[in-house]
Write a protein that holds these residues in place. Structure first.
Motif, PDB file in Angstrom:
ATOM      1  N   VAL A  48       0.936  -0.784  -0.401  1.00 28.74           N
ATOM      2  CA  VAL A  48       0.225   0.087   0.327  1.00 28.74           C
ATOM      3  C   VAL A  48       1.016   1.099  -0.108  1.00 28.74           C
ATOM      4  O   VAL A  48       0.396   2.275  -0.717  1.00 28.74           O
ATOM      5  CB  VAL A  48      -1.102  -0.075   0.776  1.00 28.74           C
ATOM      6  N   ALA A  49       2.397   1.497   0.746  1.00 25.37           N
ATOM      7  CA  ALA A  49       2.798   2.282   0.868  1.00 25.37           C
ATOM      8  C   ALA A  49       3.876   2.126  -0.772  1.00 25.37           C
ATOM      9  O   ALA A  49       4.337   3.420  -1.153  1.00 25.37           O
ATOM     10  CB  ALA A  49       4.158   2.307   1.764  1.00 25.37           C
ATOM     11  N   VAL A  50       4.407   1.233  -1.187  1.00 31.45           N
ATOM     12  CA  VAL A  50       4.886   1.256  -2.180  1.00 31.45           C
ATOM     13  C   VAL A  50       4.566   1.439  -3.558  1.00 31.45           C
ATOM     14  O   VAL A  50       4.796   2.811  -4.561  1.00 31.45           O
ATOM     15  CB  VAL A  50       5.843   0.146  -2.734  1.00 31.45           C
ATOM     16  N   LEU A  51       3.120   1.657  -3.861  1.00 26.35           N
ATOM     17  CA  LEU A  51       2.514   1.246  -5.592  1.00 26.35           C
ATOM     18  C   LEU A  51       2.285   2.953  -5.435  1.00 26.35           C
ATOM     19  O   LEU A  51       2.592   3.204  -6.456  1.00 26.35           O
ATOM     20  CB  LEU A  51       1.479   0.994  -4.821  1.00 26.35           C
ATOM     21  N   PRO A  52       1.629   3.956  -4.487  1.00 28.18           N
ATOM     22  CA  PRO A  52       1.322   5.257  -4.200  1.00 28.18           C
ATOM     23  C   PRO A  52       3.251   5.277  -4.653  1.00 28.18           C
ATOM     24  O   PRO A  52       2.764   6.735  -6.008  1.00 28.18           O
ATOM     25  CB  PRO A  52       1.038   5.457  -3.054  1.00 28.18           C
ATOM     26  N   ALA A  53       3.676   5.244  -4.243  1.00 22.84           N
ATOM     27  CA  ALA A  53       5.401   6.257  -4.745  1.00 22.84           C
ATOM     28  C   ALA A  53       5.606   6.168  -5.480  1.00 22.84           C
ATOM     29  O   ALA A  53       6.354   6.211  -6.401  1.00 22.84           O
ATOM     30  CB  ALA A  53       6.467   5.827  -3.442  1.00 22.84           C
ATOM     31  N   LEU A  54       5.341   4.668  -6.530  1.00 29.43           N
ATOM     32  CA  LEU A  54       5.948   4.565  -7.469  1.00 29.43           C
ATOM     33  C   LEU A  54       5.042   4.758  -8.819  1.00 29.43           C
ATOM     34  O   LEU A  54       5.435   5.464  -9.748  1.00 29.43           O
ATOM     35  CB  LEU A  54       6.060   2.734  -8.149  1.00 29.43           C
ATOM     36  N   VAL A  55       3.479   5.095  -8.792  1.00 24.10           N
ATOM     37  CA  VAL A  55       2.828   6.096  -9.092  1.00 24.10           C
ATOM     38  C   VAL A  55       2.862   7.310  -9.557  1.00 24.10           C
ATOM     39  O   VAL A  55       2.643   8.525 -10.341  1.00 24.10           O
ATOM     40  CB  VAL A  55       1.683   5.386  -9.160  1.00 24.10           C
ATOM     41  N   VAL A  59       1.920  10.715 -12.237  1.00 23.86           N
ATOM     42  CA  VAL A  59       0.885  11.556 -12.385  1.00 23.86           C
ATOM     43  C   VAL A  59       0.980  13.348 -12.257  1.00 23.86           C
ATOM     44  O   VAL A  59       0.757  13.951 -13.112  1.00 23.86           O
ATOM     45  CB  VAL A  59       0.141  10.985 -11.294  1.00 23.86           C
ATOM     46  N   VAL A  60       1.881  13.524 -10.913  1.00 18.73           N
ATOM     47  CA  VAL A  60       2.043  14.451 -11.264  1.00 18.73           C
ATOM     48  C   VAL A  60       2.903  15.205 -11.797  1.00 18.73           C
ATOM     49  O   VAL A  60       3.429  16.341 -12.486  1.00 18.73           O
ATOM     50  CB  VAL A  60       3.116  15.162  -9.296  1.00 18.73           C
ATOM     51  N   TRP A  61       4.293  14.232 -11.947  1.00 21.93           N
ATOM     52  CA  TRP A  61       5.165  15.374 -13.113  1.00 21.93           C
ATOM     53  C   TRP A  61       5.662  14.061 -14.040  1.00 21.93           C
ATOM     54  O   TRP A  61       6.806  13.528 -14.459  1.00 21.93           O
ATOM     55  CB  TRP A  61       6.569  15.478 -12.716  1.00 21.93           C
ATOM     56  N   ALA A  80      -8.924   5.930 -11.676  1.00 20.21           N
ATOM     57  CA  ALA A  80      -8.633   4.291 -10.577  1.00 20.21           C
ATOM     58  C   ALA A  80      -8.157   4.542  -9.452  1.00 20.21           C
ATOM     59  O   ALA A  80      -8.925   3.569  -8.324  1.00 20.21           O
ATOM     60  CB  ALA A  80      -7.179   4.293 -11.304  1.00 20.21           C
ATOM     61  N   LEU A  81      -8.974   5.344  -8.756  1.00 16.83           N
ATOM     62  CA  LEU A  81      -8.525   5.668  -7.228  1.00 16.83           C
ATOM     63  C   LEU A  81      -9.863   5.307  -6.743  1.00 16.83           C
ATOM     64  O   LEU A  81     -10.100   4.222  -6.091  1.00 16.83           O
ATOM     65  CB  LEU A  81      -7.907   6.559  -6.460  1.00 16.83           C
TER      66      LEU A  81
END
Length: 109
Positions: A48-55, A59-61, A80-81
């Motif tokens: 749960v912590a790693v996937l958002p850190a990769l995505v 998305v932002v940059w 998706a969220l």
């Protein structure tokens, strides 16, 4: 930087050995021992912590736009969220994000 074939293969082998040792230090040494419940509880949150850190950086940059804000990618991430949160289905969330991204890229350019 000019490197020969032997140097490149030495780097590849060294990185492979290093990667193996990092994994073995956790799996090989602790593999047959019981892990405390508090550690297992924390390990559940790793994906749960790693996937958002990769995505999030994509998305932002986004590299595709040179780091500029891109509404199609933000909308795809939101779709998706939202679907992932509503259905708790990873495949459906990925599909919704992909469909939204391609639809918005087509519609918005």
């Amino acid at each position: 930087m000019n490197m020969g074939t032997a140097e490149i293969w030495m780097i590849i082998v060294a990185l492979g050995i290093g990667s193996f040792l990092i994994r073995f230090s956790f799996l090989g040494i602790i593999g047959n021992r019981r892990i405390p419940d508090w550690v297992l509880r924390h390990l559940r949150y790793t994906p749960v912590a790693v996937l958002p850190a990769l995505v999030a950086p994509m998305v932002v940059w986004p590299a595709a736009t040179g780091g500029a804000f891109d509404p199609p990618r933000v909308l795809a991430a939101a779709a998706a969220l939202g679907l992932g949160y509503a259905t708790r289905n990873v495949v459906a969330a990925i599909g919704a994000g992909a469909v939204t991204l391609y639809a918005m890229l087509y519609l918005l350019g």
